[in-house]
Design a protein around this motif. Structure first.
Motif, PDB file in Angstrom:
ATOM      1  N   ALA A 478       0.824  -1.215   0.000  1.00  0.00           N
ATOM      2  CA  ALA A 478       0.000   0.000   0.000  1.00  0.00           C
ATOM      3  C   ALA A 478       0.855   1.261   0.000  1.00  0.00           C
ATOM      4  O   ALA A 478       0.583   2.215  -0.739  1.00  0.00           O
ATOM      5  N   ILE A 479       1.895   1.273   0.818  1.00  0.00           N
ATOM      6  CA  ILE A 479       2.779   2.441   0.869  1.00  0.00           C
ATOM      7  C   ILE A 479       3.484   2.637  -0.472  1.00  0.00           C
ATOM      8  O   ILE A 479       3.554   3.762  -1.004  1.00  0.00           O
ATOM      9  N   LEU A 480       4.014   1.539  -1.028  1.00  0.00           N
ATOM     10  CA  LEU A 480       4.677   1.631  -2.334  1.00  0.00           C
ATOM     11  C   LEU A 480       3.711   2.118  -3.405  1.00  0.00           C
ATOM     12  O   LEU A 480       4.073   2.932  -4.261  1.00  0.00           O
ATOM     13  N   SER A 481       2.462   1.634  -3.348  1.00  0.00           N
ATOM     14  CA  SER A 481       1.470   2.040  -4.345  1.00  0.00           C
ATOM     15  C   SER A 481       1.127   3.520  -4.218  1.00  0.00           C
ATOM     16  O   SER A 481       0.972   4.221  -5.231  1.00  0.00           O
ATOM     17  N   GLY A 482       0.987   3.996  -2.978  1.00  0.00           N
ATOM     18  CA  GLY A 482       0.726   5.423  -2.782  1.00  0.00           C
ATOM     19  C   GLY A 482       1.838   6.286  -3.348  1.00  0.00           C
ATOM     20  O   GLY A 482       1.586   7.325  -3.975  1.00  0.00           O
ATOM     21  N   ILE A 483       3.080   5.854  -3.149  1.00  0.00           N
ATOM     22  CA  ILE A 483       4.221   6.597  -3.694  1.00  0.00           C
ATOM     23  C   ILE A 483       4.189   6.583  -5.218  1.00  0.00           C
ATOM     24  O   ILE A 483       4.402   7.613  -5.878  1.00  0.00           O
ATOM     25  N   CYS A 484       3.905   5.389  -5.798  1.00  0.00           N
ATOM     26  CA  CYS A 484       3.838   5.283  -7.257  1.00  0.00           C
ATOM     27  C   CYS A 484       2.726   6.178  -7.824  1.00  0.00           C
ATOM     28  O   CYS A 484       2.915   6.842  -8.857  1.00  0.00           O
ATOM     29  N   PHE A 485       1.579   6.207  -7.145  1.00  0.00           N
ATOM     30  CA  PHE A 485       0.474   7.034  -7.618  1.00  0.00           C
ATOM     31  C   PHE A 485       0.862   8.521  -7.573  1.00  0.00           C
ATOM     32  O   PHE A 485       0.554   9.277  -8.503  1.00  0.00           O
TER      33      PHE A 485
END
Length: 492
Positions: A478-485
């Motif tokens: 989730a954290i990685l996805s938020g950063i990617c977004f």
């Protein structure tokens, strides 16, 4: 000093120099071996992107689909490197299959499961975590799916590198959740569904471990600890093969073939029961023939469990390919749909070329990077033999069926690895119980704490590493996805 001595020394010097060069070449090959896999992976990801470009080149905004195809190929590679180990690890660790044989069988059946039973219509992997309507802007939806795909792939890659088998489904769930929160806030997430998934972190391995341990106890009671082991095996091994056939027929009817034909639980159980009875009866003459001339010892029993173990590994791979290919290509298909229609949908049709990328990616990832996790799952958690590995494979199928009956969201990865832990901890408990019984008739033997720790049959370091990776999979993705977004938003 003669000329002969000079020539001898010259040859000796030349031999030493040649040996150094040979060792240098060997060291160079050893250090460059991992780069071969990385190079082939880059070629595959590039070809996937070029395929997307050729098929969507005339459409506006095709660059987004090309990038998403590269992300999907990267995710498929990581699924093959990590997730498939749970199906093949027990068979390899038990010695029923060599590593290359396991890789060949898994590659064939994973691809067959993905292409035959992968389905034409699947969920976008939102899994009910977020409501697609909350991301009504198609651009935000595309960024969210791409972020979920990339973050899940990165996390599974990290887990493979540290040697931890994790759930790719949970990785994608975490990625979808993180992207949804980054796009529309905390309210977009269905926290009730997330709590059910969090509960599965405990339920999945616990169910798998308990059932695998119970099956091993039954085999010890009815086959191993009897006076005539071969006669007992002739009675009970066909029964166990029938149970396994029933479990896998039901499993494939519910999971592996659910996209080809809808089968409810009663019909699946009927199919499983009839298949189990037929296979059990067919196994009677086979086991009698295999058991002729075998000595009355445990080693002989291993021969009788090898064939059903190989078949179970192949069936698990087929079902895994049918189900988990969506983890790689579901978000990619959602991006293709959103780009073509400028709309958002909870379910999308998966184009054939997208499904092929997923199937080939899983196979390539398995061949290039799978042996590390297969060896870890099969050999390094606890020692497996064909009987113990059979219990793990049967546990994986039966537990998924039970969870489907109860409506519990479970992870096949957690179930399989939990089954291995269950077998290992049961062996520890059983060994200590027998030691206490022997000490009751003999003078007590003092064992140093260090020696007692060394005799543990489950490696505690692997246990803690795997459990920690399971717990942090969803939040890390989730954290990685938020950063990617956030990065995609800035670039967009």
């Amino acid at each position: 000093m003669t000329n002969t001595d000079d020539k001898t020394r010259a040859w000796q010097t030349l031999d030493r120099d040649l040996n150094r060069i040979t060792r240098l070449e060997a060291a160079t090959l050893y250090t460059s071996r991992p780069l071969v896999g990385v190079g082939i992976s880059l070629v595959f990801v590039t070809l996937a992107a070029l395929t997307a470009l050729l098929l969507t080149g005339a459409e506006p905004g095709s660059l987004v689909v090309v990038i998403a195809a590269a992300f999907g190929a990267y995710m498929a590679l990581n699924i093959g490197a990590n997730d498939v180990a749970n199906n093949m690890g027990p068979a390899v660790g038990a010695g029923a299959l060599p590593m290359m044989g396991a890789i060949a069988i898994a590659a064939i059946f994973e691809s067959a499961g993905a292409l035959i039973a992968g389905g034409d219509v699947v969920s976008t992997i939102s899994k009910g975590i977020i409501d697609p309507a909350s991301l009504s802007n198609s651009t935000y939806f595309i960024w969210a799916m791409m972020s979920a795909l990339l973050s899940a792939a990165i996390w599974v890659n990290i887990a493979t590198w540290i040697g931890a088998p994790v759930s790719t489904t949970h990785s994608v769930v975490g990625g979808v959740m993180g992207a949804g929160i980054a796009a529309a806030g905390l309210s977009v997430v269905d926290w009730h569904q997330m709590s059910a998934i969090a509960a599965s972190w405990v339920i999945s391995p616990l169910l798998g471990g308990v059932f695998a341990a119970a099956m091993l106890a039954f085999i010890k009671w009815k086959v191993i600890y009897v006076e005539d082991k071969i006669a007992a095996a002739r009675v009970w091994v066909p029964v166990l093969i029938g149970i396994m056939a029933a479990a896998f027929a039901t499993y494939l009817a519910l999971k592996g073939l659910k996209h080809l034909i809808h089968i409810d639980m009663p019909r699946a159980l009927t199919i499983g029961g009839l298949t189990g009875i037929g296979c059990g009866l067919a196994a009677v003459p086979l086991i009698r023939r295999q058991s002729r001339g075998l000595e009355n010892r445990n080693r002989s029993l291993k021969i009788l469990f090898r064939l059903p173990l190989v078949i179970s590994a192949a069936l698990l791979s087929f079902a895994h390919g049918a189900n988990d290919v969506a983890n790689a290509v579901g978000p990619l298909a959602a991006v293709v749909y959103a780009q073509q229609t400028a709309g958002v949908s909870g379910q999308v049709a998966i184009p054939l070329w997208v499904m092929v990328i997923g199937a080939l990616g899983i196979s390539f990832g398995l061949v290039l990077f799978g042996p590390k996790l297969i060896a870890m799952v099969g050999n390094q958690i606890t020692k497996l033999n064909p009987m113990r590995a059979y219990c793990v494979a049967l546990s994986a199928a039966v537990t998924v069926i039970a969870a489907s009956w109860l409506g519990l969201p479970v992870s096949s990865t957690h179930i399989a690895v939990g089954g291995i832990f269950g077998v290992g901890f049961f062996r520890e408990w059983h060994a200590e119980r027998r030691a206490r019984q022997m000490q009751a008739t003999r003078p007590p033997k003092v064992i140093a704490p260090e020696e007692r720790k060394r005799r543990k049959l489950v490696r505690r370091s692997h246990f803690m590493t795997i459990v920690a990776a399971w717990v942090i999979t969803v939040p890390a993705a989730a954290i990685l996805s938020g950063i990617c977004f956030a990065l995609l938003s800035l670039l967009g």
